[in-house]
Design a protein around this motif. Structure first.
Motif, PDB file in Angstrom:
ATOM      1  N   MET A  95       0.835  -1.191   0.000  1.00  0.00           N
ATOM      2  CA  MET A  95       0.000   0.000   0.000  1.00  0.00           C
ATOM      3  C   MET A  95       0.870   1.240   0.000  1.00  0.00           C
ATOM      4  O   MET A  95       0.588   2.206  -0.694  1.00  0.00           O
ATOM      5  CB  MET A  95      -0.869  -0.014   1.238  1.00  0.00           C
ATOM      6  N   ARG A  96       1.931   1.156   0.765  1.00  0.00           N
ATOM      7  CA  ARG A  96       2.807   2.324   0.843  1.00  0.00           C
ATOM      8  C   ARG A  96       3.300   2.752  -0.529  1.00  0.00           C
ATOM      9  O   ARG A  96       3.334   3.912  -0.862  1.00  0.00           O
ATOM     10  CB  ARG A  96       4.009   1.986   1.717  1.00  0.00           C
ATOM     11  N   SER A  97       3.671   1.750  -1.327  1.00  0.00           N
ATOM     12  CA  SER A  97       4.256   2.112  -2.608  1.00  0.00           C
ATOM     13  C   SER A  97       3.213   2.737  -3.515  1.00  0.00           C
ATOM     14  O   SER A  97       3.507   3.604  -4.311  1.00  0.00           O
ATOM     15  CB  SER A  97       4.866   0.891  -3.262  1.00  0.00           C
ATOM     16  N   PHE A  98       1.945   2.306  -3.337  1.00  0.00           N
ATOM     17  CA  PHE A  98       0.907   2.886  -4.168  1.00  0.00           C
ATOM     18  C   PHE A  98       0.672   4.328  -3.789  1.00  0.00           C
ATOM     19  O   PHE A  98       0.392   5.173  -4.616  1.00  0.00           O
ATOM     20  CB  PHE A  98      -0.386   2.086  -4.021  1.00  0.00           C
ATOM     21  N   PHE A  99       0.797   4.614  -2.508  1.00  0.00           N
ATOM     22  CA  PHE A  99       0.676   5.966  -2.015  1.00  0.00           C
ATOM     23  C   PHE A  99       1.662   6.842  -2.787  1.00  0.00           C
ATOM     24  O   PHE A  99       1.311   7.871  -3.336  1.00  0.00           O
ATOM     25  CB  PHE A  99       1.027   5.938  -0.519  1.00  0.00           C
TER      26      PHE A  99
ATOM     27  N   ALA B  78       2.576  10.263 -10.012  1.00  0.00           N
ATOM     28  CA  ALA B  78       1.952  10.451 -11.315  1.00  0.00           C
ATOM     29  C   ALA B  78       1.649  11.927 -11.522  1.00  0.00           C
ATOM     30  O   ALA B  78       1.900  12.484 -12.597  1.00  0.00           O
ATOM     31  CB  ALA B  78       0.670   9.638 -11.396  1.00  0.00           C
ATOM     32  N   ALA B  79       1.157  12.582 -10.483  1.00  0.00           N
ATOM     33  CA  ALA B  79       0.824  13.989 -10.610  1.00  0.00           C
ATOM     34  C   ALA B  79       2.087  14.796 -10.905  1.00  0.00           C
ATOM     35  O   ALA B  79       2.099  15.686 -11.749  1.00  0.00           O
ATOM     36  CB  ALA B  79       0.176  14.472  -9.323  1.00  0.00           C
TER      37      ALA B  79
ATOM     38  N   TYR C  19       2.881   6.268  -5.616  1.00  0.00           N
ATOM     39  CA  TYR C  19       2.568   6.340  -7.016  1.00  0.00           C
ATOM     40  C   TYR C  19       1.628   7.448  -7.359  1.00  0.00           C
ATOM     41  O   TYR C  19       1.786   8.136  -8.348  1.00  0.00           O
ATOM     42  CB  TYR C  19       1.965   5.021  -7.488  1.00  0.00           C
ATOM     43  N   GLY C  20       0.595   7.598  -6.499  1.00  0.00           N
ATOM     44  CA  GLY C  20      -0.411   8.608  -6.785  1.00  0.00           C
ATOM     45  C   GLY C  20       0.235   9.940  -6.960  1.00  0.00           C
ATOM     46  O   GLY C  20       0.072  10.617  -7.969  1.00  0.00           O
ATOM     47  N   LEU C  21       1.037  10.296  -5.983  1.00  0.00           N
ATOM     48  CA  LEU C  21       1.634  11.613  -6.007  1.00  0.00           C
ATOM     49  C   LEU C  21       2.634  11.684  -7.141  1.00  0.00           C
ATOM     50  O   LEU C  21       2.738  12.681  -7.834  1.00  0.00           O
ATOM     51  CB  LEU C  21       2.276  11.877  -4.669  1.00  0.00           C
TER      52      LEU C  21
END
Lengths: 159, 499, 323
Positions: free
Chosen positions: C1-5, C11-12, C7-9
């Motif tokens: 989950m941490r890594s996805f966190f 990508a922006a 990712y979101g930022l």
């Protein structure tokens, strides 16, 4: 020894019991080495001791079930270790490619071709080509179009 | 009632033809990437977010909403068809969904997931619109002791996924708990079970474990049996559509899943996984055909999928009112919002009400679009299973490892993935259930830190767990759920003796 | 989950840098690689990518690539950087105070004194808050509460040994209490500890000012003091120093070159960084991201790293996280 072991009705359970005991010991040892203590409440080691205890209890449970002969005997079927070996080789190829800087495309091509081989495909060369085409497409789509950082090797630098 | 006015305005913007097209495109590409094994909804949205930058703000936010729902749906598609959940919240979906797919009922499984997601998201979005400001006040009152109570309930319900042998189920759970210990302890900074490997200091990634155990373990297992029991791609039996019976068995789980998912999703540390476990357990208890659980019960797909989507809408509550992302997907959403100058926080509902309701309207429209576009495509997705096995599994492995390498480009992570794959293979071979290990890894650290935070705040007095009525109730529920089956069994035996 | 966190930022961020990258023209010869010793999305990653953007936009470098090496508070990335960037004329590292703390508490064999400081870039204030209905109105009230019962003064903030924890320990020490007796409840980030503050489960909380700004402005939290040495325009809260407490702690970030980079190579890197930081584009980035300028040139930064390492080690030892 061998005679003794073969007398255990459920050998896998016995092996699991040994592994569980080993993990319990390691966890207990790790917890006992912890130096940082919480000032209030419980320290980080408490959960480790709990898990170690849980493992020990489960190990005992497995020993009991290992000596119970009426445990279901469904595990008669064998395994195709050659196929498993091919997949192991495929994964090893991927890891090696990335470890030694071969890059994503090389790693994925090996992974694809060897896995297909594991499932009985004999056309290794064709699968290598197919895997390479697929890897290149994935790389272009994700790395170039969607700017996802994939491991770079000599092949990737060409793009 | 200004909010309704804003909502109405948002809708009128969203149903302009150009915006409907953006929504459709978003849903399609979101589903197309989300459906790749090993790539969950969060990664899908993150990857595709930049695509929306090129549009005007209105169209961009609508396409973003489409990608979000498409990615969510694509993730459950792989869980159901290929038994490779791309994120922890679809682990439960894979349990029954894949069994259904294997018996040729992949179509109804996908349909109930899609419709259930739609229903849940619809209700939860209304809940969001009406309840967000109140819910968040309750949610922040949730102390560490309450989280501990919730974790206990979740732990008890895990037993539903144990399968035939509690001993093996518990062993699998313990494996997950053990992995959860690894890394630096958040509360004290003490390293646990890292054996001096610096890469382990950050702990084990749940996605790595889930993808390793499910995708790679599955590939190894299927390959090992290929010679003896070659698995033919399963022809889709009967209709790909849900039968009348399917509808009858699905609608209640959808609603129950929504009721469980939304409030837990709204908690600042609730997440999407716990509601799916709870829903699965409840559906198993309430089903008229509990014997089908473990072999492909449609309730076991309908409930958790609804809970997953409702909790995703629930996570918007703390996200919009506190600026606090509580799940992987929410974190990605946050990045998206910031792109549109929506700065989540307590003032958002006051200062930018139009933006909030515009967003809510976009989510609505995208949700409808997903259903409209994807239900006809269910037949097509099921065809994925018609890919020859060698290529299908080779493809799964390529995508699964790509997802892992992309998230953390380190060889240690890759080695972990492969090691988990080997463990997953052995667990399958010797009939140990897989899901409890993933559950253990998720819940273990949460329960550990919740308990220790409670005790730290009470200076070591365990009574703090019972002094707060809310946590006392939850702990009681957990204890009853644990003990009740034994008591009932005892009672019935007692009655039999009397006869 | 941490890594996805992350990712979101990421990508922006990637979106913005992508555009910036395309327009970079008349660049110099430098082809740089910046190592961000954290996953995408965090402060170091944001600083690295902003640096990348501005370096290419101003022509301070021809091309810049950002590499994320997450792990263990940055010590994994630092160790890798020290190995790969030794004497290299085109490798940079972005790091900050958290890495100083992490090297010490993780007993890492490497720390920031092993690399060559180029410039300190930004420094964000931390803020000390209490719940809105707390009887504590001022920092003096808080000091009195600590002195009365240090154990019952419950602090919440980010992870153990991080900047938040260090500030709480400094305030506790200044109140005349034993910092090793501090009751600091660590959360994974500003978000979860915010919920604990709003729920009234803690006496006081510490976080980056920017993270809690919304709640401070809406009146849901009462800010007592910021940890920056001087007042900051746009922030009403007064510094600790202006309220009679001799404490300052700045969440700084800086940029480094590899070990043993000398002579012409070092001068070129220094010049490129200086050109970047003094550009109006950089000022615009600071403003957009809410970062406070905390620039210091190479020599000053080098001395600062030395003193900061000693200070952090001292505090971590006093709270029992380092030997």
């Amino acid at each position: 020894m061998t005679i003794k072991i073969s007398r255990i009705p459920n050998r896998p359970a016995a092996v699991v019991a040994v592994i569980l005991f080993a993990v319990a010991t390691i966890t207990y040892w790790d917890a006992s080495q912890m130096t940082v203590q919480a000032t209030y409440g419980m320290s980080a080691s408490a959960a480790s001791y709990f898990v170690a205890l849980l493992f020990a209890v489960l190990a005992l449970g497995h020993i009991v079930s290992a000596f119970r002969p009426d445990e279901d005997e469904s595990e008669a079927e064998g395994a195709d270790w050659k196929a498993v070996g091919w997949i192991a080789l495929a994964l090893a190829g991927l890891i090696a490619a990335i470890w030694f800087g071969g890059g994503f495309i090389l790693g994925s091509t090996l992974l694809f071709a060897f896995t297909a081989r594991a499932f009985g495909r004999k056309a290794l060369l064709k699968d290598i080509c197919l895997g390479a085409v697929m890897s290149v497409l994935i790389f272009l789509l994700f790395n170039k179009l969607l700017t996802l950082a994939l491991p770079l090797g000599p092949l990737e630098r060409l793009f | 009632m200004d909010s309704l006015l804003y909502l109405f305005h948002g809708f009128s913007t969203a149903i302009e033809p150009a915006n409907l097209i953006y929504a459709a495109v978003g849903v399609i590409i979101g589903t197309a990437v989300g459906v790749l094994p090993g790539i969950g909804p969060a990664l899908t949205v993150a990857l595709l977010l930049p695509v929306t930058f090129k549009l005007d703000p209105g169209g961009s936010i609508i396409m973003f909403a489409g990608i979000y729902y498409g990615g969510m749906y694509g993730g459950s598609t792989t869980a159901i068809l290929l038994n490779t959940p791309g994120e922890s919240a679809s682990v439960v979906t894979a349990l029954e969904g894949n069994k259904m797919a294997r018996s040729g009922r992949g179509g109804p499984a996908l349909a109930t997931a899609a419709i259930g997601s739609f229903v849940a998201a619809l209700i939860a979005t209304i809940g969001l619109a009406l309840l967000a400001p109140i819910l968040v006040k309750i949610a922040v009152r949730f102390g560490p002791w309450d989280y501990f109570g919730l974790m206990l309930i979740a732990f008890v319900t895990v037993s539903a996924t144990f399968g035939s042998s509690p001993l093996r189920g518990l062993t699998s759970l313990a494996f997950g708990l053990w992995l959860g210990l690894m890394g630096i302890d958040q509360l004290t900074g003490q390293a646990r079970l890292t054996f001096g490997v610096p890469e382990l200091l950050d702990g084990v990634e749940v996605t790595t474990l889930a993808v390793g155990l499910f995708a790679i373990g599955e590939a190894l297992f299927v390959a090992s049996r290929h010679l003896y029991k070659p698995e033919k791609p399963i022809p889709v039996k009967g209709s790909v559509w849900m039968t009348k019976e399917d509808w009858g068995r699905s609608w209640k789980p959808w609603l129950r899943g929504t009721i469980i998912g939304f409030p837990i999703g709204a908690l600042p540390a609730g997440g999407a996984e716990i509601p799916t476990f709870l829903s699965y357990n409840i559906e198993r208890k309430l089903s008229r055909k509990p014997e089908e659980f473990g072999t492909g019960a449609i309730e076991g797909v309908a409930g958790p999928e609804a809970a997953n989507n409702a909790s995703a809408a629930g996570t918007l509550v703390p996200l919009l009112t506190l600026g606090l992302p509580t799940s992987a997907t929410a974190a990605v959403m946050l990045a998206g919002f910031q792109q549109y100058n929506i700065q989540p926080g307590p003032l958002l509902f006051v200062q930018h009400a139009d933006l909030v309701w515009g967003l809510v309207a976009s989510l609505f429209i995208a949700n409808v679009m997903l259903l409209v576009l994807n239900l006809p495509l269910v037949g097509l997705w099921v065809r994925l299973l018609a890919i020859p096995l060698p290529w299908l599994y080779a493809g799964i492995l390529v995508f699964a490892s790509m997802g892992t390498v992309a998230a953390n480009p380190s060889v240690v992570e890759l080695l972990l993935l492969v090691a988990f794959g080997a463990v997953g293979f052995l667990m399958r071979k010797f009939d140990y259930p897989i899901a409890p290990a993933v559950v253990g890894l998720i819940l273990g650290p949460l329960a550990d830190s919740a308990l220790r935070r409670s005790l730290q705040m009470s200076l070591g007095d365990p009574m703090i767990l019972l002094q707060h009525p809310s946590s006392a109730v939850m702990i009681a529920v957990a204890v009853i759920a644990l003990v009740a089956p034994f008591v009932f069994r005892g009672l019935s035996r007692f009655q039999q003796d009397e006869d | 989950m941490r890594s996805f966190f992350k990712y979101g930022l990421m990508a922006a961020l990637v979106g913005t840098t992508f555009v910036a990258g395309a327009v970079s023209a008349n660049a110099q010869q430098l082809e740089l690689t910046i190592t961000a010793p954290a996953g995408a999305g965090g402060g170091w990653d944001a600083a690295s990518r902003s640096l990348q953007e501005v370096m290419m936009a101003t022509g301070a470098a021809k091309s810049v690539q950002v590499v994320n090496v997450p792990g263990a508070g940055g010590t994994v990335g630092l160790a890798q950087f020290i190995g790969s960037a030794k004497g290299s004329p085109n490798q940079l590292l972005v790091a900050g105070i958290t890495l100083v703390g992490a090297s010490i508490s993780n007993k890492s064999p490497v720390d920031l004194t092993r690399v060559t400081p180029l410039a300190r870039l930004t420094g964000d204030p931390l803020v000390i808050v209490v719940p809105k209905d707390s009887p504590i109105k001022t920092i003096a009230d808080l000091q009195a509460t600590i002195k009365k019962d240090v154990a019952k003064t419950i602090w919440v903030g980010g992870s153990a040994g991080g900047a938040d924890h260090i500030l709480a320990a400094l305030v506790t020490k200044a109140a005349g209490a034993d910092p090793s007796k501090i009751n600091y409840v660590a959360y994974s980030g500003g978000g979860e500890s915010l919920a604990a503050m709003l729920g009234g489960q803690a006496t006081a909380g510490v976080s980056g000012y920017g993270e809690w700004e919304g709640q401070i402005k809406s009146g849901d939290l009462r800010a007592l003091a910021i940890s920056y040495p001087e007042p900051i325009p746009g922030i009403d809260t007064k510094p600790l120093k202006a309220q009679g407490l001799d404490i300052e702690l700045v969440n700084w970030r800086g940029v480094f070159a590899g070990p043993d980079v000398q002579g012409k190579d070092l001068d070129a890197l220094k010049a490129a960084v200086e050109k970047t930081v003094k550009s109006k584009e950089w000022q615009a980035v600071l403003k957009a991201r809410g970062w406070t300028d905390y620039y210091a040139p190479s020599d000053e930064f080098k001395a600062f790293i030395g003193s900061e390492t000693d200070r952090v080690r001292g505090i971590l030892t006093s709270i029992g996280l380092a030997k």
